[in-house]
Design a protein around this motif. Structure first.
Motif, PDB file in Angstrom:
ATOM      1  N   TYR A 225      -0.172   5.853   9.896  1.00  0.00           N
ATOM      2  CA  TYR A 225      -0.138   4.435   9.515  1.00  0.00           C
ATOM      3  C   TYR A 225      -0.106   3.552  10.756  1.00  0.00           C
ATOM      4  O   TYR A 225      -0.780   2.509  10.824  1.00  0.00           O
ATOM      5  CB  TYR A 225       1.086   4.177   8.641  1.00  0.00           C
ATOM      6  N   ALA A 226       0.660   3.962  11.779  1.00  0.00           N
ATOM      7  CA  ALA A 226       0.777   3.177  13.008  1.00  0.00           C
ATOM      8  C   ALA A 226      -0.548   3.109  13.756  1.00  0.00           C
ATOM      9  O   ALA A 226      -0.801   2.148  14.498  1.00  0.00           O
ATOM     10  CB  ALA A 226       1.864   3.767  13.903  1.00  0.00           C
ATOM     11  N   VAL A 227      -1.395   4.105  13.573  1.00  0.00           N
ATOM     12  CA  VAL A 227      -2.724   4.070  14.191  1.00  0.00           C
ATOM     13  C   VAL A 227      -3.592   3.017  13.505  1.00  0.00           C
ATOM     14  O   VAL A 227      -4.350   2.288  14.160  1.00  0.00           O
ATOM     15  CB  VAL A 227      -3.387   5.460  14.118  1.00  0.00           C
ATOM     16  N   LYS A 228      -3.475   2.902  12.189  1.00  0.00           N
ATOM     17  CA  LYS A 228      -4.275   1.945  11.421  1.00  0.00           C
ATOM     18  C   LYS A 228      -3.754   0.520  11.565  1.00  0.00           C
ATOM     19  O   LYS A 228      -4.534  -0.429  11.690  1.00  0.00           O
ATOM     20  CB  LYS A 228      -4.291   2.351   9.946  1.00  0.00           C
ATOM     21  N   VAL A 229      -2.432   0.355  11.509  1.00  0.00           N
ATOM     22  CA  VAL A 229      -1.819  -0.971  11.687  1.00  0.00           C
ATOM     23  C   VAL A 229      -1.184  -0.969  13.072  1.00  0.00           C
ATOM     24  O   VAL A 229      -0.094  -0.440  13.281  1.00  0.00           O
ATOM     25  CB  VAL A 229      -0.759  -1.250  10.592  1.00  0.00           C
ATOM     26  N   ARG A 230      -1.861  -1.579  14.019  1.00  0.00           N
ATOM     27  CA  ARG A 230      -1.524  -1.403  15.424  1.00  0.00           C
ATOM     28  C   ARG A 230      -0.271  -2.158  15.861  1.00  0.00           C
ATOM     29  O   ARG A 230       0.418  -1.745  16.791  1.00  0.00           O
ATOM     30  CB  ARG A 230      -2.693  -1.850  16.302  1.00  0.00           C
ATOM     31  N   TYR A 231       0.022  -3.263  15.211  1.00  0.00           N
ATOM     32  CA  TYR A 231       1.051  -4.153  15.737  1.00  0.00           C
ATOM     33  C   TYR A 231       2.372  -4.039  14.978  1.00  0.00           C
ATOM     34  O   TYR A 231       2.397  -3.999  13.756  1.00  0.00           O
ATOM     35  CB  TYR A 231       0.544  -5.595  15.721  1.00  0.00           C
ATOM     36  N   ARG A 232       3.463  -4.007  15.750  1.00  0.00           N
ATOM     37  CA  ARG A 232       4.784  -3.883  15.149  1.00  0.00           C
ATOM     38  C   ARG A 232       5.229  -5.192  14.495  1.00  0.00           C
ATOM     39  O   ARG A 232       5.658  -5.207  13.345  1.00  0.00           O
ATOM     40  CB  ARG A 232       5.805  -3.480  16.207  1.00  0.00           C
ATOM     41  N   LEU A 233       5.159  -6.301  15.265  1.00  0.00           N
ATOM     42  CA  LEU A 233       5.713  -7.565  14.782  1.00  0.00           C
ATOM     43  C   LEU A 233       4.736  -8.736  14.813  1.00  0.00           C
ATOM     44  O   LEU A 233       4.706  -9.535  13.885  1.00  0.00           O
ATOM     45  CB  LEU A 233       6.950  -7.948  15.617  1.00  0.00           C
ATOM     46  N   ILE A 234       3.980  -8.851  15.896  1.00  0.00           N
ATOM     47  CA  ILE A 234       3.130 -10.029  16.096  1.00  0.00           C
ATOM     48  C   ILE A 234       1.668  -9.604  16.117  1.00  0.00           C
ATOM     49  O   ILE A 234       1.242  -8.909  17.059  1.00  0.00           O
ATOM     50  CB  ILE A 234       3.473 -10.772  17.382  1.00  0.00           C
TER      51      ILE A 234
END
Length: 238
Positions: A225-234
């Protein structure tokens, strides 16, 4: 033949009651911090600010009680499995530092330390605070595993949530709280309240970094999932 009690249902009901008590105490502390520090009850922006907090929590409480009571049960208390570092960070970002935002704003209102901020601008930032609060609520109702502390909820079969606001950033709930906290000083007419607001923002960035690392290592599917959605907060930055 006697009916067998639904243990999960009973647990959810007691959890909802605990959540209501916990949330009510938080709202009372917010009111006391603002009105005692300001020394007056005719502070209209403080009443408006308190109103959006009450309304937002009411929305969450009503929706979750009907659709996802286990969310409120989960959020009603700190549970076993909470990461040691979050036993410190969670209280700091949830109450300890924010209460200084409200106290600083109240003292500023009493003594007039900050230049006067036009009411129209305060109203705009009050609306921004509301939007930030609603973003956090959206994240909560989307993610039934949205716990008050960082822990892997194996007993609830925790999975990686990728829908709703989680399509855009990995920690939308934190982003909403940051928007809320940074909008609060202007909404309450206090530049001095930015000091604790910036401190709590930094703490949220630290918490997001530590939580992200935990989820990558311990929650199945989160690394993909972190590969697909790159940004943590901003979005576009971090």
């Amino acid at each position: 033949m006697d009916a067998v009690p639904d243990v999960n249902s009973s647990g959810n009901i007691s959890g909802i009651v605990r959540w209501i008590i916990k949330t009510s105490i938080g709202i009372i502390l917010l009111a006391l911090a603002m009105f005692i520090s300001s020394g007056r009850l005719d502070w209209m922006m403080a009443w408006a600010f308190l109103g959006i907090v009450v309304i937002d929590n009411a929305i969450l409480g009503i929706y979750a009680s009907i659709k996802c009571p286990e969310l409120l049960e989960e959020r009603s208390r700190m549970k076993e499995g909470t990461k040691e570092w979050d036993k410190i960070l969670a209280p700091l970002v949830a109450l300890v530092v924010p209460i200084f935002i409200w106290i600083a704003a109240g003292l500023d209102y009493r003594f007039g330390w900050s230049p006067e901020i036009p009411v129209e601008i305060q109203v705009v930032f009050l609306a921004v605070a509301l939007l930030g609060s609603l973003l956090t609520t959206w994240a909560m109702v989307t993610n039934r595993f949205f716990a008050p502390t960082v822990r892997i909820q194996d007993e609830r079969g925790q999975t990686t949530v990728t829908s709703g606001p989680y399509r855009f950033v990995r920690h939308p709930g934190y982003l909403g709280v940051i928007i809320f906290d940074l909008a609060t000083p202007v909404a309450l007419g206090s530049f001095w309240a930015f000091i604790p607001a910036l401190i709590v923002t930094i703490l949220f960035f630290i918490r997001a970094f530590l939580e992200d690392d935990t989820l990558k290592n311990e929650l199945p599917g989160y690394r993909d999932y972190a590969v697909k959605v790159r940004y943590r907060l901003i979005p576009g930055l971090w």
